[in-house]
Design an enzyme around this catalytic site. Structure first.
Site, PDB file in Angstrom:
ATOM      1  CE  LYS A  83     -11.163  -5.343   4.831  1.00  0.00           C
ATOM      2  NZ  LYS A  83     -11.192  -6.149   3.592  1.00  0.00           N
ATOM      3  CB  ILE A  98      -0.973   0.000   1.211  1.00  0.00           C
ATOM      4  CG1 ILE A  98      -1.870  -1.254   1.176  1.00  0.00           C
ATOM      5  CG2 ILE A  98      -1.831   1.261   1.249  1.00  0.00           C
ATOM      6  CD1 ILE A  98      -2.814  -1.339  -0.005  1.00  0.00           C
ATOM      7  N   GLY A 144     -11.873  -0.660   1.238  1.00  0.00           N
ATOM      8  CA  GLY A 144     -10.903  -0.294   0.197  1.00  0.00           C
ATOM      9  C   GLY A 144     -11.337   0.925  -0.588  1.00  0.00           C
ATOM     10  CD  GLU A 167      -1.376 -11.766   1.927  1.00  0.00           C
ATOM     11  OE1 GLU A 167      -0.192 -12.126   1.905  1.00  0.00           O
ATOM     12  OE2 GLU A 167      -1.760 -10.646   1.554  1.00  0.00           O
TER      13      GLU A 167
END
Lengths: 166, 338
Positions: B225, B14, B154, B210
């Site tokens: 979230k 990021i 996001g 991942e």
């Protein structure tokens, strides 16, 4: 405007149905469904389910006029049609058959709901099975009790329950 | 032109996306009277520091070549926490990967930035979910802005949408897909008739998952979230412990196909409603606006005035997340100008 439902027992002869439809129309009820339950006819009388929309006053006037016209009403509901046919779907994953499926179904039905549909996918005893269940209840209280019971059963029997998004 | 001095905390995926976007959008921002200058990049073992602006091209080049940033002339052997006290900056952009349980190091870095008189922007869901209430309280006491749009959803504008465009609405419930990896896996199981292991392997090969997919498939990522959204949008004071979490690891190919046969898709749904906070697999009607495919995210607000409102978009991504981060930064710049 609310949903209204009446079940009237009518003699099985011409003109009987138009009698009650006239009453609904005269009182400005917005008729949207009518169904004969011929399979439930008894003493030459057939139950007819009449569904319409109207205000509380409309509903009162219609039931009063029917009484005056000597129409036999066996069931009436105002504003609760949405609750008359509640459906809920879910999937169970795990050893559903091994953990006594019959017991699971009986426990569910004991809460006032009924199993409307069952759909299985079984891969042999070693692998987890998947079962799609459709439950029907005639009021939200029965449905909530049934779903709460189902959650208890799935915990006890170590099943994964995938509920329908509300 | 207003110059906003930025300390960038973290130069992973990021952080690099931030530098790239800033370089690409330099003239776009200049036309709008804004100049964002990165005066420090904080890394695990030291920092690049330059009061006149760190050379972002050099930092990206070093990363691309697999070299550490310590070969830069701007490299200083100070910790990220220390650099916040050394440089003069307006805002700290915190994009480090933190621990879901402790929220560290993100929580400490955001606190340090606020204590040093900086505004803070974070896309770090772990930090925000772990210590939301304290961080907000500190920002308020320091009269600084703490914005975190990128930490949940996001690129999807969620918190700012409620804050800016839905003020009259009471939010009754919030539900949706907040994890792209699991949505990709479940989509593959649905349309490709795959089992979970095969779909996960494919997601890993394509970079959607991942090597250790635990956070995603166990619902932990979505839980963090939904905590942030509950606290921000609905004014709750929840932490990760308050979320009832069920992952997707128990979902079989057969269950997905049974759902399909009966008009549903199985999705990992994060939810805030009268019963509290939850994350778990749900049967979503195939014609629902929440039935989005691939790695897309979708969130539905149920409100009293606007009724149902659904936002669909990319919930993660190196560049996509910058949409939220820069939106927060530009908001801060605008507030400073006033």
């Amino acid at each position: 405007m609310q949903d209204c439902k009446l079940v009237a027992r009518l003699e099985d002869k011409p003109g009987e149905l138009s009698k009650i439809l006239d009453i609904v129309a005269r009182n400005k009820g917005n008729l949207f469904s009518i169904a004969h339950l011929r399979e439930k006819s008894k003493d030459n009388k057939v139950p007819v389910v009449v569904k319409f929309q109207g205000t509380e006053q409309t509903f009162k006037d219609i039931t009063a006029d029917m009484k005056k016209a000597e129409v036999e009403i066996t069931e009436k509901s105002f504003g609760s049609l949405e609750e008359s046919n509640l459906l809920r779907d879910f999937i169970l994953i795990g050893h559903v058959i091994d953990t006594d499926l019959r017991d699971t179904i009986y426990s569910l039905c004991g809460q006032g709901a009924m199993i409307k549909a069952l759909d299985f996918s079984i891969q042999g005893l070693k692998h987890p099975s998947s079962v799609f269940v459709e439950v029907v209840a005639n009021n939200s209280s029965s449905m909530e009790k049934t779903m709460a019971e189902m959650k208890k059963i799935t915990k006890k029997k170590e099943l994964l329950m995938i509920e329908q998004l509300e | 032109m207003r110059t906003l001095k930025v300390v960038l905390l973290g130069f992973g995926v990021i952080g690099q996306g931030f530098a790239e976007t800033l370089l690409n959008k330099e003239s776009f921002l200049a036309k709008r009277g804004m100049d964002l200058k990165v005066v420090a990049i904080g890394e695990r073992d030291g920092c690049m520091v330059n009061e006149d602006g760190v050379d972002l091209k050099e930092a990206l080049k070093l990363r691309k070549e697999g070299k550490p940033l310590n070969s830069s002339k701007d490299w200083k052997k100070v910790s990220s926490s220390e650099v916040l006290g050394l440089v003069e900056a307006d805002v700290a952009v915190e994009v480090v990967p933190s621990n879901i349980k402790t929220g560290q190091p993100g929580v400490s870095l955001i606190k340090e930035a606020l204590k040093n008189g900086m505004h803070a922007v974070s896309s770090d869901k772990c930090a925000m979910a772990a210590d939301f209430v304290e961080l907000k309280k500190l920002a308020e006491s320091k009269n600084k802005m703490l914005l975190y749009e990128g930490s949940a959803g996001g690129a999807m504008p969620l918190m700012c949408l409620v804050r800016e465009c839905m003020q009259i609405n009471e939010i009754v419930s919030v539900k949706g897909i907040l994890n792209g990896t699991t949505n990709y896996i479940l989509t593959k199981m649905h349309y490709g008739n795959m089992d979970l292991e095969t779909a996960l392997r494919e997601a890993q090969e394509l970079g959607y998952a991942e090597a250790d997919p635990t956070y995603d498939v166990e619902g932990i990522d979505a839980a963090a979230k939904i905590v942030i959204l509950a606290n921000d949008i609905m004014g709750m004071k929840k932490t990760f412990k308050d979320v009832k979490v069920t992952g997707i690891t128990g979902i079989t190919k057969q269950a997905v196909q049974l759902a399909k046969k009966n008009g549903y898709v199985i999705k990992l749904i994060a939810e805030i409603n009268g019963e509290g906070l939850s994350v778990g697999p749900k049967l979503v009607p195939a014609n629902s606006t929440l039935n989005v495919s691939g790695s897309l995210n979708a969130l539905m607000f149920e409100t009293d005035v606007a009724k149902d409102l659904t936002v669909v978009g990319r919930g993660a991504g190196r560049i996509e997340t910058q949409s939220a981060i820069f939106s927060d930064l530009i908001n801060i710049a605008k507030c400073q100008q006033q």
